[in-house]
Design a protein around this motif. Structure first.
Motif, PDB file in Angstrom:
ATOM      1  N   MET A   1      26.256   7.557 -22.236  1.00 48.67           N
ATOM      2  CA  MET A   1      26.775   6.752 -21.256  1.00 48.67           C
ATOM      3  C   MET A   1      25.600   5.825 -20.797  1.00 48.67           C
ATOM      4  O   MET A   1      24.427   6.292 -20.980  1.00 48.67           O
ATOM      5  N   PRO A   2      26.012   4.448 -20.411  1.00 52.45           N
ATOM      6  CA  PRO A   2      24.887   3.829 -19.877  1.00 52.45           C
ATOM      7  C   PRO A   2      24.105   4.260 -18.575  1.00 52.45           C
ATOM      8  O   PRO A   2      24.807   4.751 -18.066  1.00 52.45           O
ATOM      9  N   ARG A   3      22.741   4.180 -18.512  1.00 51.04           N
ATOM     10  CA  ARG A   3      22.366   4.102 -17.343  1.00 51.04           C
ATOM     11  C   ARG A   3      22.529   3.517 -16.126  1.00 51.04           C
ATOM     12  O   ARG A   3      22.722   2.231 -16.197  1.00 51.04           O
ATOM     13  N   PRO A   4      22.447   4.029 -14.938  1.00 53.65           N
ATOM     14  CA  PRO A   4      22.710   3.304 -13.858  1.00 53.65           C
ATOM     15  C   PRO A   4      21.695   2.054 -13.544  1.00 53.65           C
ATOM     16  O   PRO A   4      20.630   2.413 -13.999  1.00 53.65           O
ATOM     17  N   ARG A   5      22.230   1.085 -13.142  1.00 51.75           N
ATOM     18  CA  ARG A   5      21.378  -0.181 -12.872  1.00 51.75           C
ATOM     19  C   ARG A   5      21.292  -0.227 -11.544  1.00 51.75           C
ATOM     20  O   ARG A   5      22.171  -0.406 -10.608  1.00 51.75           O
ATOM     21  N   VAL A   6      20.133  -0.692 -11.151  1.00 52.69           N
ATOM     22  CA  VAL A   6      19.699  -0.887  -9.667  1.00 52.69           C
ATOM     23  C   VAL A   6      18.790  -2.120  -9.529  1.00 52.69           C
ATOM     24  O   VAL A   6      17.912  -2.214 -10.192  1.00 52.69           O
ATOM     25  N   ASP A   7      19.320  -3.056  -8.595  1.00 53.69           N
ATOM     26  CA  ASP A   7      18.622  -4.316  -8.024  1.00 53.69           C
ATOM     27  C   ASP A   7      17.810  -3.812  -6.812  1.00 53.69           C
ATOM     28  O   ASP A   7      18.439  -3.380  -5.748  1.00 53.69           O
ATOM     29  N   VAL A   8      16.562  -4.123  -7.099  1.00 55.76           N
ATOM     30  CA  VAL A   8      15.662  -3.652  -6.077  1.00 55.76           C
ATOM     31  C   VAL A   8      15.087  -5.032  -5.220  1.00 55.76           C
ATOM     32  O   VAL A   8      14.517  -5.822  -5.950  1.00 55.76           O
ATOM     33  N   VAL A   9      15.097  -5.172  -3.892  1.00 53.83           N
ATOM     34  CA  VAL A   9      14.609  -5.890  -3.244  1.00 53.83           C
ATOM     35  C   VAL A   9      13.456  -5.711  -2.318  1.00 53.83           C
ATOM     36  O   VAL A   9      13.406  -4.652  -1.402  1.00 53.83           O
ATOM     37  N   VAL A  10      12.206  -6.490  -2.845  1.00 57.84           N
ATOM     38  CA  VAL A  10      11.117  -6.173  -2.037  1.00 57.84           C
ATOM     39  C   VAL A  10      10.449  -7.436  -1.299  1.00 57.84           C
ATOM     40  O   VAL A  10      10.656  -8.689  -1.682  1.00 57.84           O
ATOM     41  N   LEU A  11      10.177  -7.129   0.184  1.00 56.80           N
ATOM     42  CA  LEU A  11       9.637  -8.358   0.755  1.00 56.80           C
ATOM     43  C   LEU A  11       8.277  -8.335   0.888  1.00 56.80           C
ATOM     44  O   LEU A  11       7.469  -7.164   0.796  1.00 56.80           O
ATOM     45  N   THR A  12       7.207  -9.163   1.236  1.00 59.90           N
ATOM     46  CA  THR A  12       6.093  -9.328   1.349  1.00 59.90           C
ATOM     47  C   THR A  12       5.832 -10.963   2.202  1.00 59.90           C
ATOM     48  O   THR A  12       6.164 -11.749   2.107  1.00 59.90           O
ATOM     49  N   MET A  13       4.291 -10.449   2.599  1.00 62.48           N
ATOM     50  CA  MET A  13       3.689 -11.610   3.414  1.00 62.48           C
ATOM     51  C   MET A  13       2.375 -11.669   2.903  1.00 62.48           C
ATOM     52  O   MET A  13       1.313 -12.174   3.453  1.00 62.48           O
ATOM     53  N   ASN A  14       2.066 -10.992   1.826  1.00 57.48           N
ATOM     54  CA  ASN A  14       0.688 -10.929   1.160  1.00 57.48           C
ATOM     55  C   ASN A  14      -0.384 -10.366   1.909  1.00 57.48           C
ATOM     56  O   ASN A  14      -1.440 -10.786   2.034  1.00 57.48           O
ATOM     57  N   ASP A  15       0.159  -9.604   2.924  1.00 63.68           N
ATOM     58  CA  ASP A  15      -0.849  -8.966   3.947  1.00 63.68           C
ATOM     59  C   ASP A  15      -1.438  -7.545   3.471  1.00 63.68           C
ATOM     60  O   ASP A  15      -2.389  -7.159   4.296  1.00 63.68           O
ATOM     61  N   ARG A  16      -0.902  -7.041   2.373  1.00 63.61           N
ATOM     62  CA  ARG A  16      -1.171  -5.695   2.069  1.00 63.61           C
ATOM     63  C   ARG A  16      -1.310  -5.627   0.619  1.00 63.61           C
ATOM     64  O   ARG A  16      -0.644  -4.799  -0.159  1.00 63.61           O
ATOM     65  N   PRO A  17      -1.970  -6.396  -0.130  1.00 68.52           N
ATOM     66  CA  PRO A  17      -1.867  -6.179  -1.696  1.00 68.52           C
ATOM     67  C   PRO A  17      -2.280  -4.899  -2.404  1.00 68.52           C
ATOM     68  O   PRO A  17      -1.506  -4.744  -3.270  1.00 68.52           O
ATOM     69  N   SER A  18      -3.042  -4.122  -1.931  1.00 69.89           N
ATOM     70  CA  SER A  18      -3.601  -2.831  -2.539  1.00 69.89           C
ATOM     71  C   SER A  18      -2.549  -1.994  -2.313  1.00 69.89           C
ATOM     72  O   SER A  18      -1.993  -1.141  -3.162  1.00 69.89           O
ATOM     73  N   GLU A  19      -1.783  -1.965  -1.095  1.00 66.92           N
ATOM     74  CA  GLU A  19      -0.636  -1.011  -0.700  1.00 66.92           C
ATOM     75  C   GLU A  19       0.485  -1.201  -1.548  1.00 66.92           C
ATOM     76  O   GLU A  19       1.145  -0.864  -2.153  1.00 66.92           O
ATOM     77  N   GLU A  20       0.778  -2.781  -1.818  1.00 62.53           N
ATOM     78  CA  GLU A  20       1.928  -3.361  -2.418  1.00 62.53           C
ATOM     79  C   GLU A  20       1.900  -2.840  -3.871  1.00 62.53           C
ATOM     80  O   GLU A  20       2.901  -2.496  -4.662  1.00 62.53           O
ATOM     81  N   ALA A  21       0.500  -3.346  -4.434  1.00 63.31           N
ATOM     82  CA  ALA A  21       0.388  -2.799  -6.057  1.00 63.31           C
ATOM     83  C   ALA A  21       0.651  -1.383  -6.248  1.00 63.31           C
ATOM     84  O   ALA A  21       1.435  -0.805  -7.008  1.00 63.31           O
ATOM     85  N   ALA A  22       0.365  -0.364  -5.361  1.00 66.09           N
ATOM     86  CA  ALA A  22       0.515   1.069  -5.380  1.00 66.09           C
ATOM     87  C   ALA A  22       1.883   1.336  -5.345  1.00 66.09           C
ATOM     88  O   ALA A  22       2.429   2.306  -6.011  1.00 66.09           O
ATOM     89  N   ALA A  23       2.549   0.818  -4.328  1.00 60.23           N
ATOM     90  CA  ALA A  23       3.981   0.931  -4.211  1.00 60.23           C
ATOM     91  C   ALA A  23       4.944   0.688  -5.553  1.00 60.23           C
ATOM     92  O   ALA A  23       5.664   1.261  -6.070  1.00 60.23           O
ATOM     93  N   GLN A  24       4.564  -0.589  -5.992  1.00 60.96           N
ATOM     94  CA  GLN A  24       5.138  -1.180  -6.943  1.00 60.96           C
ATOM     95  C   GLN A  24       5.069  -0.250  -8.216  1.00 60.96           C
ATOM     96  O   GLN A  24       5.990  -0.065  -9.233  1.00 60.96           O
TER      97      GLN A  24
END
Length: 239
Positions: A1-24
């Motif tokens: 069976m095909p795998r589930p597909r998920v569209d992910v929305v992330v917001l940023t204001m470029n105010d926490r680049p290290s945390e964003e990179a780790a989360a991504q």
């Protein structure tokens, strides 16, 4: 069976680049699902973007619900919609590579639920502030069940139900937009499910750190009540 597909929305204001990179990095490590990502710059051009992700550059900060809607709209415009939308705070992380797959499985076990909510904890995998528990009786954050609210920054929503009720309410700008969306989904005949055994991590920050917190939180409570609660019955004039 095909795998589930998920569209992910992330917001940023470029105010926490290290945390964003780790989360991504934890997002890209998710297994058992096919993930498509859009990063929305709320008043900026996104600087931390996963490979092959879509980007949206908003000329000004239109608020969190408006930014999330812009991301969902961009994915719709790109075509080939996934059945699921996941809204992810840019400093929230997946502690295990099977979180999204387990959330989709929970949603499939609860077809009456428009959204599935993981348990949000601090980085210690234990601490859950009461404000992160999407139920009135929040003393036991490990208890799963049907809920009528949501923790906005880590939530899986069926795409068709999200579109049917018009998405997030842009005018709220910040705070309580999850409660508003949850109530509208309930009004449309859906419910929500709190999958307390599935964890997401988030820094243990206080919402009052934002200068606009007290004014917007109070204003939005009034707006949401006015928009969603029934009017009190009027007494008949005496004769």
């Amino acid at each position: 069976m095909p795998r589930p597909r998920v569209d992910v929305v992330v917001l940023t204001m470029n105010d926490r680049p290290s945390e964003e990179a780790a989360a991504q990095a934890t997002l890209l490590a998710q297994s058992g699902v096919d993930v498509r990502v859009v990063v929305v710059g709320n008043g900026c051009n996104p600087e931390v973007v996963p490979p092959s992700a879509h980007t949206v550059c908003l000329p000004e900060n239109i608020g969190i619900p408006g930014g999330r809607n812009a991301g969902a709209d961009a994915l719709r415009d790109a075509g080939d919609l996934a059945d699921w939308l996941y809204f992810l705070d840019n400093d929230a992380s997946f502690p295990r590579p099977d979180v999204l797959a387990r959330l989709v499985a929970e949603a499939e076990r609860h077809p009456e639920a428009a959204w599935v909510q993981p348990r949000l904890t601090g980085p210690d995998d234990v601490t859950t502030p009461r404000r992160w528990v999407p139920r009135l009786r929040a003393s036991n954050p490990g208890r799963p069940g049907k809920v009528a609210s949501m923790t906005e920054g880590v939530v899986l929503i069926r795409r068709d139900t999200f579109d049917a009720v018009g998405g997030w309410e842009d005018q709220l700008f910040l705070y309580h937009e999850g409660l508003d969306l949850a109530w509208r989904l309930y009004e449309a005949g859906w419910s929500g499910w709190y999958a307390a055994s599935i964890r997401m991590h988030h820094p243990l920050s206080e919402p009052a750190r934002h200068a606009l917190y007290h004014r917007l939180a109070a204003r939005n409570r009034i707006w949401i009540a006015h928009r969603n609660l029934p009017s009190p019955p009027r007494s008949s004039p005496s004769t």
